[in-house]
Scaffold this motif. Structure first.
Motif, PDB file in Angstrom:
ATOM      1  N   GLU A 119      42.279  43.744  32.037  1.00 55.70           N
ATOM      2  CA  GLU A 119      42.469  44.599  31.120  1.00 55.70           C
ATOM      3  C   GLU A 119      43.976  44.066  30.991  1.00 55.70           C
ATOM      4  N   VAL A 120      44.159  42.785  30.616  1.00 57.04           N
ATOM      5  CA  VAL A 120      45.166  42.429  31.134  1.00 57.04           C
ATOM      6  C   VAL A 120      45.402  41.341  29.345  1.00 57.04           C
ATOM      7  N   ALA A 121      46.964  41.133  28.925  1.00 53.12           N
ATOM      8  CA  ALA A 121      46.864  40.450  27.580  1.00 53.12           C
ATOM      9  C   ALA A 121      46.415  38.677  27.869  1.00 53.12           C
ATOM     10  N   LYS A 122      47.479  38.334  29.745  1.00 48.73           N
ATOM     11  CA  LYS A 122      46.812  37.284  29.895  1.00 48.73           C
ATOM     12  C   LYS A 122      47.214  36.783  31.193  1.00 48.73           C
ATOM     13  N   PRO A 123      45.508  36.528  30.954  1.00 50.71           N
ATOM     14  CA  PRO A 123      44.791  35.590  32.832  1.00 50.71           C
ATOM     15  C   PRO A 123      45.258  35.118  33.564  1.00 50.71           C
ATOM     16  N   ILE A 124      45.396  35.091  35.120  1.00 45.97           N
ATOM     17  CA  ILE A 124      46.777  33.669  35.463  1.00 45.97           C
ATOM     18  C   ILE A 124      45.401  33.765  36.084  1.00 45.97           C
ATOM     19  N   THR A 125      45.520  32.182  37.371  1.00 45.95           N
ATOM     20  CA  THR A 125      45.187  31.877  38.389  1.00 45.95           C
ATOM     21  C   THR A 125      46.444  31.595  38.884  1.00 45.95           C
ATOM     22  N   LEU A 126      47.192  31.953  39.952  1.00 43.11           N
ATOM     23  CA  LEU A 126      48.274  31.274  40.933  1.00 43.11           C
ATOM     24  C   LEU A 126      47.718  30.691  42.356  1.00 43.11           C
ATOM     25  N   PRO A 170      50.033  43.876  31.825  1.00 45.56           N
ATOM     26  CA  PRO A 170      48.714  44.767  31.257  1.00 45.56           C
ATOM     27  C   PRO A 170      48.808  45.848  30.158  1.00 45.56           C
ATOM     28  N   THR A 171      47.246  45.727  29.509  1.00 49.65           N
ATOM     29  CA  THR A 171      46.648  45.828  28.223  1.00 49.65           C
ATOM     30  C   THR A 171      47.175  47.470  28.370  1.00 49.65           C
ATOM     31  N   SER A 172      47.022  48.521  27.397  1.00 53.72           N
ATOM     32  CA  SER A 172      47.358  49.915  27.208  1.00 53.72           C
ATOM     33  C   SER A 172      46.153  51.196  27.919  1.00 53.72           C
ATOM     34  N   HIS A 173      44.787  49.373  27.907  1.00 51.77           N
ATOM     35  CA  HIS A 173      43.782  50.906  29.042  1.00 51.77           C
ATOM     36  C   HIS A 173      43.555  50.607  30.295  1.00 51.77           C
ATOM     37  N   ALA A 174      44.167  49.139  30.656  1.00 51.38           N
ATOM     38  CA  ALA A 174      45.002  49.824  32.801  1.00 51.38           C
ATOM     39  C   ALA A 174      45.393  50.659  33.339  1.00 51.38           C
ATOM     40  N   ARG A 175      44.575  51.488  33.725  1.00 54.16           N
ATOM     41  CA  ARG A 175      44.260  52.320  34.740  1.00 54.16           C
ATOM     42  C   ARG A 175      44.844  52.568  35.826  1.00 54.16           C
ATOM     43  N   PHE A 176      43.975  50.867  36.476  1.00 54.63           N
ATOM     44  CA  PHE A 176      43.715  51.116  38.132  1.00 54.63           C
ATOM     45  C   PHE A 176      43.753  50.029  38.299  1.00 54.63           C
ATOM     46  N   ARG A 209      45.541  53.564  41.716  1.00 51.34           N
ATOM     47  CA  ARG A 209      46.535  53.979  40.045  1.00 51.34           C
ATOM     48  C   ARG A 209      46.621  52.887  39.865  1.00 51.34           C
ATOM     49  N   LEU A 210      47.569  52.685  38.696  1.00 53.40           N
ATOM     50  CA  LEU A 210      48.385  51.844  37.555  1.00 53.40           C
ATOM     51  C   LEU A 210      49.730  51.750  37.945  1.00 53.40           C
ATOM     52  N   ASP A 211      49.996  53.338  38.317  1.00 56.18           N
ATOM     53  CA  ASP A 211      51.255  53.847  38.680  1.00 56.18           C
ATOM     54  C   ASP A 211      51.679  53.522  39.958  1.00 56.18           C
ATOM     55  N   GLU A 212      50.605  53.325  40.766  1.00 56.14           N
ATOM     56  CA  GLU A 212      51.051  53.847  42.418  1.00 56.14           C
ATOM     57  C   GLU A 212      51.404  51.513  42.738  1.00 56.14           C
ATOM     58  N   GLY A 249      45.545  48.722  53.130  1.00 57.69           N
ATOM     59  CA  GLY A 249      46.406  47.043  52.232  1.00 57.69           C
ATOM     60  C   GLY A 249      45.170  45.665  53.179  1.00 57.69           C
ATOM     61  N   ILE A 250      45.034  46.148  51.784  1.00 56.15           N
ATOM     62  CA  ILE A 250      44.112  44.619  52.331  1.00 56.15           C
ATOM     63  C   ILE A 250      44.383  43.403  52.268  1.00 56.15           C
ATOM     64  N   LYS A 251      43.120  43.230  53.291  1.00 51.01           N
ATOM     65  CA  LYS A 251      43.898  41.689  53.169  1.00 51.01           C
ATOM     66  C   LYS A 251      43.515  40.443  52.697  1.00 51.01           C
ATOM     67  N   SER A 252      43.828  39.644  53.169  1.00 55.00           N
ATOM     68  CA  SER A 252      43.070  37.989  52.433  1.00 55.00           C
ATOM     69  C   SER A 252      42.826  37.969  51.062  1.00 55.00           C
ATOM     70  N   ILE A 253      43.401  38.690  49.877  1.00 52.46           N
ATOM     71  CA  ILE A 253      43.412  38.720  48.777  1.00 52.46           C
ATOM     72  C   ILE A 253      43.042  37.801  47.820  1.00 52.46           C
ATOM     73  N   VAL A 254      41.678  37.365  47.048  1.00 56.61           N
ATOM     74  CA  VAL A 254      41.526  36.575  45.571  1.00 56.61           C
ATOM     75  C   VAL A 254      41.323  37.259  44.986  1.00 56.61           C
ATOM     76  N   LYS A 255      41.557  37.981  44.694  1.00 53.46           N
ATOM     77  CA  LYS A 255      40.545  38.507  43.142  1.00 53.46           C
ATOM     78  C   LYS A 255      42.309  40.473  42.853  1.00 53.46           C
ATOM     79  N   ILE A 256      42.553  40.308  41.563  1.00 50.04           N
ATOM     80  CA  ILE A 256      43.433  41.242  41.843  1.00 50.04           C
ATOM     81  C   ILE A 256      42.910  41.526  40.073  1.00 50.04           C
ATOM     82  N   THR A 257      42.499  43.055  39.360  1.00 53.22           N
ATOM     83  CA  THR A 257      41.599  43.049  38.270  1.00 53.22           C
ATOM     84  C   THR A 257      42.005  44.366  37.867  1.00 53.22           C
ATOM     85  N   LEU A 258      42.519  44.918  36.552  1.00 56.17           N
ATOM     86  CA  LEU A 258      42.876  46.126  36.381  1.00 56.17           C
ATOM     87  C   LEU A 258      41.852  46.447  35.445  1.00 56.17           C
TER      88      LEU A 258
END
Length: 334
Positions: A119-126, A170-176, A209-212, A249-258
């Motif tokens: 739930e993002v306006a601009k998906p990105i890979t870095l 993040p869009t207005s639909h993103a909560r987590f 949660r998104l606020d966290e 504290g998740i390690k070696s992250i490859v993906k973040i999804t709202l």
């Protein structure tokens, strides 16, 4: 001063807790009561036959450039660097606390990419070069509290997760926010073998949660003790949320999804009565098998002078984060 003696579980965790945890793992993996009764099995290294002698040593991290904001340089006794890198949980490399340092040299951390989407306006890979160019690193000294009732104080290097999420808008639909560890069974023996990996479902997943996630204390860590993260600590980037138990504290992250809905998390799926989604450090809510009222701090000492201290609500960060949970029953939402 470094303590060069080899760490054992008894240095920090009560033996009764340690043995119960290992027995639970063995039971979940279907081992018989007879196997559980083998003399010395509970005290010995569960993976004594998996020494990792044929695995390359984890490379030393390169020195990082970073600032030291005064408000995050807490006047706390640091856990020695060798214990931060030599004593941790990363079941993808084995169940014993020393296994990650012994076996994580097999993890290839370059090249590395992290994908931000959902739930993002601009998906990105870095890639990591993008991350170091886009975000200024800073050192933050945080308490770290493991759900197993031991703790450390660690000088992380990283940047606020909110800056990365804002880049994707993040869009207005993103909560987590959902996170995923790399899935590489050929490099991570615990993902390939249920016994080595504790019977968990992989890849490891976590969520906030998104606020966290947007809170200023929440970091994407790229280093520790002024150097790039070693593989056993979650190279090349991991999540650090200091008011929550360490398994968040998740390690070696490859993906973040709202997401709109609360995402699944590995330990909550595996044992929902023991590991909640929130996992806020709380001395008033015990683990079903042990008290959370006190903890053993891992400092420079050994077995005979381990410090036991009271557990702090939200791990000492209540003033900054308690408002996030106004009106929430922390016993029900543990």
């Amino acid at each position: 001063m470094k303590d060069n003696k080899k760490l054992t579980e008894n240095d920090v965790t009560p033996e009764t807790i340690f043995n119960m945890q290992r027995r639970e793992v063995l039971k979940k993996l279907g081992l018989s009561a007879a196997a559980l009764s083998i003399p010395g099995l509970a005290q010995a290294d569960l993976l004594s036959w998996f020494k990792g002698n044929d695995r390359p040593a984890a490379p030393a991290g390169r020195a990082l450039q970073f600032s030291e904001p005064a408000q995050y340089q807490a006047k706390l006794t640091l856990t020695p660097a060798d214990k931060v890198s030599g004593y941790n949980n990363f079941y993808e490399f084995g169940l014993d606390k020393a296994d990650p340092a012994a076996n994580a040299g097999s993890l290839k951390t370059s090249p590395w990419q992290v994908e931000i989407g959902g739930e993002v306006a601009k998906p990105i890979t870095l890639d990591m070069d993008d991350i170091f160019k886009r975000f200024a690193m800073e050192q933050r000294i945080y308490r770290m509290r493991c759900v197993e009732a031991w703790s450390m104080v660690i000088p992380w290097v990283g940047f606020e997760l909110s800056k990365l999420l804002n880049l994707a808008e993040p869009t207005s639909h993103a909560r987590f926010v959902a996170f995923q560890t790399v899935y590489a069974p050929d490099q991570m023996p615990g993902q390939k073998d249920r016994f080595i990996g504790g019977g968990l479902n992989y890849p490891y997943v976590e969520g906030l949660r998104l606020d966290e996630a947007m809170h200023p204390l929440t970091l994407i860590s790229t280093g520790v003790y002024g150097k790039a993260l070693p593989p056993q600590n979650g190279a090349p980037l991991r999540l650090t949320v200091p008011w929550k138990y360490g398994f968040k504290g998740i390690k070696s992250i490859v993906k973040i999804t709202l997401t709109r809905d609360q995402p699944p998390t590995t330990w909550n799926q595996g044992a929902p009565d023991e590991y909640g989604f929130y996992a806020n450090v709380n001395p008033h809510v015990d683990h079903p098998r042990w008290s959370q009222a006190t903890e053993r701090f891992i400092g420079s000492g050994g077995l005979l002078n381990v410090q036991r201290q009271p557990t702090l609500l939200f791990n000492g960060y209540a003033e900054q984060v308690a408002s996030l949970y106004h009106g929430l029953d922390l016993r029900e939402n543990f």
